[in-house]
Design a protein around this motif. Structure first.
Motif, short mmCIF file in Angstrom:
data_model
loop_
_atom_site.label_atom_id
_atom_site.label_comp_id
_atom_site.label_asym_id
_atom_site.label_seq_id
_atom_site.Cartn_x
_atom_site.Cartn_y
_atom_site.Cartn_z
N GLY A 123 -0.30 82.85 69.76
CA GLY A 123 -0.86 82.98 71.10
C GLY A 123 -1.10 84.43 71.49
N THR A 171 -0.85 73.13 66.24
CA THR A 171 -0.90 73.50 67.65
C THR A 171 -2.00 74.53 67.90
N LYS A 174 -5.39 72.83 67.78
CA LYS A 174 -5.60 72.00 68.97
C LYS A 174 -5.98 72.87 70.16
N LYS A 175 -5.42 74.06 70.21
CA LYS A 175 -5.70 74.97 71.33
C LYS A 175 -7.13 75.49 71.30
N VAL A 240 -1.59 70.65 76.19
CA VAL A 240 -1.83 71.92 75.50
C VAL A 240 -3.08 72.63 76.02
N LYS A 241 -4.00 71.87 76.62
CA LYS A 241 -5.21 72.48 77.19
C LYS A 241 -4.93 73.18 78.52
N ASN A 244 -0.49 77.81 78.64
CA ASN A 244 -0.61 78.89 77.66
C ASN A 244 0.17 78.55 76.40
N LEU A 245 -0.38 78.95 75.23
CA LEU A 245 0.26 78.67 73.96
C LEU A 245 1.65 79.31 73.90
#
Length: 312
Positions: A123, A171, A174-175, A240-241, A244-245
């Motif tokens: 991230g 993850t 997906k982000k 997750v959308k 924040n990661l």
């Protein structure tokens, strides 16, 4: 705070609740997979994929997303992301079932504890997300604990490393993938479906399958793997959308804590002094992350002037 900001905060809160709910389910999943100990590992994974598709396709049709699902497979970039996600999540499912089958939940929880560090790093360095001082402090504290635990193993913790690699990368994809959550999860499982069907048909043809001749109860248990797999992933894709990661990375510490407690108190796995020291650092990191925003909110509320209203 204006309406737009209120809406943004509200959506993020819903996203946080969604992610926390999913990690609760994933944290206790070992108890669920233990029910299927008599089912061969690869067959259980295959049934998990098949029944997930069986649940998701009707949802896609009911919500009128079928055309959008087909369109996703036609876009090269999105298809690549979906292909990567399907491979990664399939491997992750297999590893989690294997860890439960073989009573290696403490090592699995180690992998789940390290995964947030990798997610946070992705991230910060790849998505250029901001990180606050308290998050750096928590990250450093967690790294100390993880280093102690990794060194204490005296060997390469293969399950842990593979869990880290598969889910942190999943993850990240997906982000960065701009795909409707339900369409994304459905597309991932659809890509895995042919392999699952071939394996189940082959197993049944040689008399080693668990489907033909199964009782109604066992059949419903196999079908339930679809709901247990698909529903948390849909919720996770939604959350997750909105979050924040780097923040998701810290929330991920919740699931391995549940897994660890299950490994110690239910599966009776060994928990040494080294484990206690290293996990102590990790739990301190979690406490820092959880307490700082609460303290800041309390300070803000205390500093706000009290307004007296006359009348209703």
């Amino acid at each position: 705070m204006n309406n737009a900001q209120d809406c943004k905060v509200s959506k993020e809160n819903y996203g946080l609740l969604s992610v926390i709910l999913v990690y609760t389910i994933w944290g206790i999943q070992a108890l669920y997979w233990k029910i299927f100990e008599d089912v061969p590992l690869m067959q259980l994974l295959a049934h998990r994929i098949i029944w997930s598709v069986g649940l998701l396709i009707p949802i896609i049709i009911y919500t009128k997303r079928l055309k959008a699902l087909i369109h996703v497979f036609k876009e090269k970039k999105k298809f690549f992301y979906i292909l990567m996600c399907s491979i990664l999540i399939g491997l992750n499912w297999l590893l989690n079932i294997y860890a439960a089958y073989s009573n290696q939940m403490i090592e699995a929880s180690l992998g789940q504890y390290i995964t947030p560090i990798v997610v946070i790093t992705l991230g910060i360095f790849l998505l250029k997300e901001n990180i606050k001082f308290y998050e750096i402090l928590a990250l450093t504290t967690a790294l100390i604990g993880i280093s102690i635990m990794t060194l204490s193993f005296g060997r390469i913790p293969l399950i842990a490393l593979l869990l880290i690699l598969t889910f942190s990368t999943y993850t990240f994809f997906k982000k960065i993938t701009n795909i409707d959550p339900i369409i994304g999860i459905t597309a991932e499982t659809v890509l895995l479906l042919p392999f699952a069907l071939i394996y189940v048909v082959y197993s049944e043809s040689i008399g080693e399958g668990v489907l033909i001749g199964s009782s109604i109860g066992n059949l419903f248990l196999l079908i339930s793997t679809g709901a247990f797999t698909a529903i948390p992933l849909i919720i996770f894709s939604y959350g997750v959308k909105l979050v924040n990661l780097s923040k998701i990375g810290f929330i991920q510490y919740y699931a391995p804590t549940l897994s660890l407690l299950i490994g110690i108190f239910i599966f009776k796995e060994s928990f040494t002094k080294i484990h206690f020291i290293s996990f102590g650092f990790i739990w301190t990191a979690i406490l820092i992350v959880l307490s700082y925003p609460i303290v800041k909110r309390l300070q803000k509320n205390m500093s706000m002037p009290i307004k007296l209203k006359s009348g209703c």
